[in-house]
Design a protein around this motif. Sequence first.
Motif, short mmCIF file in Angstrom:
data_model
loop_
_atom_site.label_atom_id
_atom_site.label_comp_id
_atom_site.label_asym_id
_atom_site.label_seq_id
_atom_site.Cartn_x
_atom_site.Cartn_y
_atom_site.Cartn_z
N PHE A 95 0.80 -1.23 0.00
CA PHE A 95 0.00 0.00 0.00
C PHE A 95 0.83 1.28 0.00
O PHE A 95 0.33 2.34 -0.30
CB PHE A 95 -1.03 -0.01 1.14
CG PHE A 95 -0.47 -0.04 2.53
CD1 PHE A 95 -0.07 1.12 3.16
CD2 PHE A 95 -0.37 -1.25 3.23
CE1 PHE A 95 0.42 1.09 4.46
CE2 PHE A 95 0.12 -1.29 4.52
CZ PHE A 95 0.53 -0.13 5.14
N ILE A 96 2.13 1.17 0.30
CA ILE A 96 2.99 2.36 0.24
C ILE A 96 3.05 2.90 -1.20
O ILE A 96 3.32 4.07 -1.43
CB ILE A 96 4.39 2.04 0.80
CG1 ILE A 96 5.22 3.30 1.06
CG2 ILE A 96 5.16 1.08 -0.08
CD1 ILE A 96 6.49 3.06 1.88
N ARG A 107 -4.12 0.24 4.81
CA ARG A 107 -3.35 0.83 5.91
C ARG A 107 -4.10 0.72 7.24
O ARG A 107 -3.52 0.42 8.27
CB ARG A 107 -3.01 2.30 5.58
CG ARG A 107 -2.27 3.01 6.71
CD ARG A 107 -1.78 4.38 6.31
NE ARG A 107 -1.38 5.14 7.48
CZ ARG A 107 -0.26 5.83 7.61
NH1 ARG A 107 0.58 5.91 6.63
NH2 ARG A 107 0.01 6.49 8.72
N ILE A 159 10.10 -5.98 15.73
CA ILE A 159 9.10 -6.18 14.67
C ILE A 159 8.71 -7.66 14.58
O ILE A 159 7.56 -7.98 14.28
CB ILE A 159 9.56 -5.58 13.30
CG1 ILE A 159 8.38 -5.44 12.32
CG2 ILE A 159 10.66 -6.38 12.65
CD1 ILE A 159 7.36 -4.42 12.70
N LEU A 240 6.06 -5.86 3.69
CA LEU A 240 6.31 -4.41 3.85
C LEU A 240 6.70 -4.08 5.29
O LEU A 240 7.68 -3.39 5.55
CB LEU A 240 5.06 -3.61 3.44
CG LEU A 240 5.07 -2.11 3.78
CD1 LEU A 240 6.15 -1.37 3.01
CD2 LEU A 240 3.72 -1.45 3.48
N GLY A 245 10.13 -2.29 9.08
CA GLY A 245 10.27 -2.33 10.54
C GLY A 245 11.69 -2.47 11.02
O GLY A 245 12.01 -2.03 12.12
N THR A 293 16.19 8.04 4.36
CA THR A 293 15.44 7.66 3.14
C THR A 293 15.84 8.63 2.02
O THR A 293 15.06 9.46 1.57
CB THR A 293 13.92 7.67 3.38
OG1 THR A 293 13.54 8.95 3.86
CG2 THR A 293 13.50 6.61 4.38
N PHE A 350 9.96 11.36 7.93
CA PHE A 350 8.92 10.32 7.86
C PHE A 350 7.95 10.60 6.72
O PHE A 350 6.86 10.01 6.67
CB PHE A 350 8.14 10.26 9.17
CG PHE A 350 8.90 9.65 10.32
CD1 PHE A 350 9.45 8.37 10.23
CD2 PHE A 350 9.06 10.34 11.52
CE1 PHE A 350 10.13 7.79 11.30
CE2 PHE A 350 9.75 9.78 12.59
CZ PHE A 350 10.29 8.50 12.47
N VAL A 354 -0.74 11.50 3.21
CA VAL A 354 -1.40 10.23 3.55
C VAL A 354 -0.43 9.07 3.71
O VAL A 354 -0.72 8.10 4.39
CB VAL A 354 -2.50 9.82 2.54
CG1 VAL A 354 -3.68 10.76 2.59
CG2 VAL A 354 -1.96 9.70 1.13
N GLY A 359 4.91 3.61 10.91
CA GLY A 359 5.65 3.08 12.06
C GLY A 359 6.36 4.15 12.87
O GLY A 359 7.17 3.83 13.74
C1 HEM Z 1 13.65 5.70 11.57
C2 HEM Z 1 12.88 4.87 11.00
C3 HEM Z 1 11.95 5.12 9.85
C4 HEM Z 1 12.02 6.06 8.84
C5 HEM Z 1 13.06 7.15 8.64
C6 HEM Z 1 10.87 5.83 7.99
C7 HEM Z 1 10.56 6.61 6.88
C8 HEM Z 1 9.40 6.47 6.14
C9 HEM Z 1 9.01 7.37 5.07
C10 HEM Z 1 9.80 8.57 4.56
C11 HEM Z 1 7.80 6.95 4.62
C12 HEM Z 1 6.95 7.63 3.54
C13 HEM Z 1 7.01 6.95 2.23
C14 HEM Z 1 6.39 7.79 1.10
O1 HEM Z 1 5.79 8.83 1.33
O2 HEM Z 1 6.55 7.40 -0.06
C15 HEM Z 1 7.44 5.78 5.37
C16 HEM Z 1 6.29 5.03 5.17
C17 HEM Z 1 6.02 3.86 5.85
N1 HEM Z 1 6.72 3.35 6.93
FE1 HEM Z 1 8.37 4.10 7.77
N2 HEM Z 1 10.16 4.77 8.47
C18 HEM Z 1 10.78 4.31 9.61
C19 HEM Z 1 10.38 3.27 10.42
C20 HEM Z 1 9.30 2.47 10.19
C21 HEM Z 1 8.88 1.38 11.03
C22 HEM Z 1 9.55 0.96 12.35
C23 HEM Z 1 7.79 0.84 10.45
C24 HEM Z 1 6.91 -0.28 10.95
C25 HEM Z 1 6.95 -1.40 11.01
C26 HEM Z 1 7.51 1.59 9.24
C27 HEM Z 1 6.47 1.35 8.36
C28 HEM Z 1 6.11 2.17 7.33
C29 HEM Z 1 4.96 1.93 6.47
C30 HEM Z 1 4.01 0.74 6.56
C31 HEM Z 1 4.91 2.99 5.54
C32 HEM Z 1 3.87 3.20 4.43
C33 HEM Z 1 2.82 4.14 4.91
C34 HEM Z 1 1.78 4.43 3.84
O3 HEM Z 1 2.05 4.30 2.64
O4 HEM Z 1 0.66 4.79 4.23
N3 HEM Z 1 8.44 2.58 9.12
N4 HEM Z 1 8.43 5.51 6.32
#
Ligand code: HEM
Length: 408
Positions: A95-96, A107, A159, A240, A245, A293, A350, A354, A359
């Motif tokens: 879904f990302i 989500r 995780i 994912l 995670g 990222t 982050f 949407v 996480g």
């Molecule tokens: C320092 C740690 C982390 C950073 C820097 C980070 C960064 C990001 C970023 C920049 C996105 C946005 C992607 C986009 O807009 O294209 C994202 C989405 C996401 N992240 Fe993280 N993340 C981190 C940790 C985690 C953790 C621990 C999990 C959970 C298990 C996680 C799960 C997700 C998921 C499922 C999405 C998709 C959300 C969506 O599309 O609605 N992330 N992350």
Amino acid sequence: MTDTLSATGGETAGVPEFPMPRVARCPFDPPPALRSLQEEGPLARVRLWDGSTPWVVTRYAEQRALMADPRVSADITRPGYPAPAPMPKGTFASFILMDDPEHHRLRRMVQAPFTVKRVEEMRPAVQRIVDDLIDGMLAGPRPVDLVEAFALPVPSLVICELLGVPYDDHDFFQDNSKTVIRRDAAPEDRAAAGARLNAYLDDLVGRKLAEPADDLLSRLTERVEAGELSRAEAVQMGVLLLIAGHETTANMIALGTLALLRHPDQLALLRESDDPKLVAGAVEELLRYLNITHSGRRRVALEDIEIAGQVIRAGEGMIMANDVANRDPAVFPGPDELDLRRDARRHVAFGFGVHQCLGQPLARMELQVVYSTLYRRIPTLSLATELDRVPFKHDGQVYGVYELPVTW
Ligand code: HEM
């Protein structure tokens, strides 16, 4: 492409290639060429591996506006989407890489364990994991690779527990995750690694269907049984969450430690304070400063969008370079300074809109526990090699270090 700067047009001759090399004076800084583009204006054209010339959005304000704009799509299957590397055939996106309403439907099925309240309930368990790993390091030989001994196990153990994945399989899923997000891996190698992770999660989902437990994968299998979710969707979400995670947080732990070791005055602040506010602020500042990222958020325009005196045409790709947005001097004065006392909460590490990281409460809590424990328990922690011998992940979609030899 509808613009005159088409992928095949001769006018693309002067368009810089993306990603740009990180040959900065400091390994934590974004590519200098990207900073130059940011100084020139909020949008510019860049050329990708396939010859296409999407926009790169470099400034904070324009990036946030576009990431919150419903005319902007994250759907990787749309023509014009600026893929970071060749897409293996038959890739089934999670879904990302989808738009609402599909994105929202999926989500919301996995968001419950990631709320701030639920994550806070996990803090004591995470503290135990961190303390046990530090005990193990202190009892073992020196120097040690911090990535293998500490940075990877912390988020992987967390995780695994949350999803219901056996931690004993960590070598398998860590190796395959690494390949999936390696920008320069051959498409067939990435496809094979993705297929192995899919098969592994599929088997696990099968086992949870037969024998449910108190974990997120079991909750997803209940939805499969209720007909709300296909088994393939459940598997894809498992993949994912497993990758997201552990890969991201592990890189923040290792790269964050290296950055702090290179800024001893800042490290001393963390080591000598037990103020949770200072620790929480330090996490935000390290997220901003390191922005792991570093491949940028990839999007494509659904309609013509006018922004900053330019028109982004329907079907044109966009790369939100959040690494330079987090160094935008209009928002973060003195952006190249690591200053743990700064209020960095507005950062886009982050993402925004949407797709903002699901996480993030978990990542924040894990990093708070790590940064408030590791340097206090090992106050003499130091790098056991020269900085220029540290292998940085220039080739990954997530920046970090492959190894970090440390001693004390
Ligand atoms: C320092 C740690 C982390 C950073 C820097 C980070 C960064 C990001 C970023 C920049 C996105 C946005 C992607 C986009 O807009 O294209 C994202 C989405 C996401 N992240 Fe993280 N993340 C981190 C940790 C985690 C953790 C621990 C999990 C959970 C298990 C996680 C799960 C997700 C998921 C499922 C999405 C998709 C959300 C969506 O599309 O609605 N992330 N992350």
